[in-house]
Enzyme design. Structure first.
Site, PDB file in Angstrom:
ATOM      1  N   THR A 419       0.796  -1.218   0.000  1.00 49.87           N
ATOM      2  CA  THR A 419       0.000   0.000   0.000  1.00 49.87           C
ATOM      3  C   THR A 419       0.839   1.284   0.000  1.00 49.87           C
ATOM      4  OG1 THR A 419      -1.654  -1.270   1.220  1.00 49.87           O
ATOM      5  CG2 THR A 419      -2.024   1.063   1.088  1.00 49.87           C
ATOM      6  N   GLU A 463      -5.401  -8.616  -4.099  1.00 47.25           N
ATOM      7  CA  GLU A 463      -6.296  -8.164  -3.032  1.00 47.25           C
ATOM      8  C   GLU A 463      -7.280  -9.240  -2.575  1.00 47.25           C
ATOM      9  OE1 GLU A 463      -5.906  -5.620  -1.375  1.00 47.25           O
ATOM     10  OE2 GLU A 463      -4.960  -4.067  -2.575  1.00 47.25           O
ATOM     11  N   ASP A 466      -7.161 -10.753   0.813  1.00 43.84           N
ATOM     12  CA  ASP A 466      -7.703 -10.066   1.984  1.00 43.84           C
ATOM     13  C   ASP A 466      -9.002 -10.708   2.460  1.00 43.84           C
ATOM     14  OD1 ASP A 466      -5.675  -8.273   2.330  1.00 43.84           O
ATOM     15  OD2 ASP A 466      -6.712  -6.553   1.470  1.00 43.84           O
ATOM     16  N   SER A 491     -10.779  -4.325   4.076  1.00 44.11           N
ATOM     17  CA  SER A 491      -9.503  -3.621   3.991  1.00 44.11           C
ATOM     18  C   SER A 491      -9.190  -2.967   5.335  1.00 44.11           C
ATOM     19  CB  SER A 491      -9.566  -2.548   2.903  1.00 44.11           C
ATOM     20  OG  SER A 491      -8.418  -1.721   2.917  1.00 44.11           O
ATOM     21  N   SER A 492      -7.905  -2.663   5.543  1.00 51.54           N
ATOM     22  CA  SER A 492      -7.472  -1.877   6.699  1.00 51.54           C
ATOM     23  C   SER A 492      -7.118  -0.445   6.315  1.00 51.54           C
ATOM     24  CB  SER A 492      -6.253  -2.536   7.356  1.00 51.54           C
ATOM     25  OG  SER A 492      -6.568  -3.818   7.823  1.00 51.54           O
TER      26      SER A 492
END
Length: 609
Positions: A419, A463, A466, A491-492
């Site tokens: 990220t 992704e 996740d 997501s975080s």
């Protein structure tokens, strides 16, 4: 203090009038020439912590993870662009110069403030229509090895960054869409110097050498990564960006570039299920932001499928419910007492996160409202579990913030990484906080060249890892964040805008990369800036401490040995490890200037006037 979620943030003073140029990417705007010039700068060393000075600017500021990307945003604003215009330019350059972290093959969340309202733009990837809950299970029904899942076609979600940026640009752009691609195209054609961080990332990453395109592009014939300072050109990406500049996001989601993307996914050694229909039908969404009162501020963040804001504000709300500490800082570092409380609150917040939070199109909020997870009475009750000794690894259990129709199982812990973050405040006071990702370093380790046949291209995300690899627990209870067709993985990412609760004036824009630790990094920075009174750079310089519910990790070299031993004596299973955030933060000072900080652990800078 109560912490209600509000539907939007509204400035209580008259906004500055801003002329917005609205239209499709191909719509003709006022004639604008960016006259972009590649700067004679190269990213500084980032393999070790590098001291950053902090930067103060009077009119506008751009903070991003690479100096070339920051400069692209700077030049766009100097040419009359808005914060959104600058964000588009920054992201395109990051696709080129920081390919390990984000790009057009991934997804992003963007928070935007136009002087009056806050809006949340969702560019998260989606699961292809042909997947099911067994996507990451082997033939015996057991979860795949994590890295085997990452480096596969199965991990690649339908990308959403371009769709999202296009939507936000239609709403808030001032310069023509095509102009915003000039910096990235110029750098891709003329070349840029490989930074130490990119070189180090290439040396350390697994599986990218095995990719037919990425292996040839980023490594020499002996399999050695491109040297620091090597001038790297990316003609394939330049050609792809020219098409996107001309045709808009549809150039990636339909036509020859889309066909190449799907071919790469479906013809992987462990193929994925993405189809051309999946790409063509992907749509960005505008969601209601979550704005939460905390102390004298209104903190606005992203709603689910992000777990960032809810988990951050649960941590901060539990800390606020505890008796005040006389000195949360000790010798300019977080004290043992504060760290203990922070880590225990993190355990409890992550227990709720792992049970309840997922794509809201598929999962209902507890009691039908996500604000139930932040109700002051609920958080005060949770905070009662924080004692003088740690509750211990994996001892924190989820609470009951509201009735649920489905009895969700707790998701087992899985790695999260990767990220990049961008914060921008433009000359009109418009602000963005955008966190953008391809998940792991270099994503799925799969590169696509758009069918150009030219060297280079862009990285595809991983992704979908996740999602929970296991769709249900041993008792058959479903996991909220399980894989489902068309679903967005939890997501975080925590792009955050902060406002004065009384006046509504903008106070700060911030966020970070770092997988699940994004939550800790951002929460601690909010406390340091807004509670402890540190400036943005001082707050970003502070060492990290995290737990996902199990062991505690302190940033290696960040704390004295006595701190580690003290936490152990309080019952924490604690050790040191490298914790590489990439925080960017801009804060509006009392005098109206913009003070920016960039994480000393990465190569980012702040530029402005």
């Amino acid at each position: 203090m109560p912490m209600p979620i509000l539907p939007f943030c509204r400035r209580l003073v008259s906004p500055v009038a801003v002329m917005l140029m609205v239209g499709l990417p191909s719509t003709t705007h006022a004639e604008v020439e960016l006259d972009y010039e590649a700067p004679a700068i190269a990213p500084e060393s980032s393999s070790t912590v590098t001291e950053k000075p902090g930067w103060e600017n009077e009119d506008f500021a751009v903070a991003a993870a690479n100096p070339l990307a920051t400069d692209a945003g700077y030049q766009v604003i100097k040419a009359g662009g808005s914060a959104i215009d600058a964000a588009v330019a920054v992201q395109m350059v990051l696709t080129l110069v920081e390919p390990q972290s984000s790009g057009i093959g991934g997804g992003a969340f963007l928070m935007h403030f136009d002087g009056e309202d806050v809006r949340a733009y969702d560019g998260r990837e989606t699961a292809p229509s042909g997947v099911d809950g067994e996507l990451f299970l082997d033939e015996e029904g057991e979860p795949l090895d994590f890295m085997a899942a990452v480096a596969s076609g199965r991990s690649i979600g339908v990308p959403g960054t371009l769709r999202m940026l296009e939507l936000a640009h239609r709403d808030h752009g001032q310069l023509p869409w095509e102009v915003l691609f000039e910096p990235a195209i110029t750098l891709a054609e003329d070349g840029f110097e490989v930074s130490e961080r990119l070189h180090t990332s290439l040396a350390e990453v697994e599986h990218l050498r095995d990719d037919s395109i990425g292996g040839d592009f980023y490594y020499d014939e002996a399999g050695e990564p491109l040297a620091e300072g090597h001038t790297l050109k990316n003609p394939a990406l330049a050609a792809i960006l020219r098409e996107i500049a001309k045709e808009g996001s549809s150039a990636l989601h339909t036509g020859s570039i889309a066909e190449d993307l799907v071919f790469r996914v479906q013809n992987h050694d462990r193929p994925g299920a993405m189809s051309l229909e999946d790409l063509a039908s992907h749509a960005a969404q505008e969601r209601d932001p979550l704005c939460t009162e905390w102390q004298a501020y209104r903190v606005c963040g992203f709603p689910p499928p992000s777990s960032g804001h809810l988990t951050i504000m649960q941590i901060l709300g539990m800390l606020e419910a505890l008796p005040a500490l006389e000195s949360p800082l000790n010798d300019d570092l977080p004290s043992v007492e504060w760290l203990h409380r922070f880590l225990e609150a993190s355990r409890l917040a992550f227990a709720d996160r792992d049970k309840y939070i997922a794509d809201p199109e598929f999962v209902d909020a507890p009691g039908g409202d996500w604000s139930n997870m932040l109700h002051p009475d609920y958080l005060a009750k949770r905070a009662e579990q924080i004692g003088e000794q740690s509750m211990g690894s994996d001892a924190a259990k989820p609470g009951n913030p509201g009735p649920m129709e489905t009895s969700w199982a707790v998701q087992p812990e899985q790695p999260e990484a990767g990220t990049s973050h961008i914060s921008i405040i433009d000359e009109e006071g418009n602000a963005i906080a955008m966190t953008t990702s391809i998940e792991q370093a270099f994503g799925s380790r799969t590169m696509a060249d758009g069918g150009t046949g030219e060297p280079g291209g862009y990285l595809l995300n991983n992704e979908l890892t996740d999602f929970s690899f296991q769709p249900e627990d041993e008792a058959g209870n479903p996991i909220a964040n399980r894989v489902e067709p068309g679903k967005r993985p939890r997501s975080s990412m925590s792009p955050t805008l902060v406002f004065d609760a009384d006046s509504g004036e903008l106070v700060a824009s911030l966020g970070s990369p770092g997988g699940a630790a994004i939550i800790h990094y951002t929460a601690k920075t909010l406390v340091a800036m807004l509670d402890w009174g540190l400036d943005a750079q001082e707050a970003l310089n502070l060492p990290h401490a995290i737990t996902l519910g199990g062991p505690v990790f302190l940033e290696a070299g960040g704390y004295p040995a006595a701190t580690l031993e003290a936490l152990k004596s309080l019952g924490h299973e604690a050790s040191e490890r490298e914790l590489v955030s990439g925080l960017q933060a801009l804060q509006v000072t009392e005098g109206g200037s913009i003070f920016g900080g960039a994480d000393p652990r990465r190569e980012g800078v702040v530029l402005g006037d």
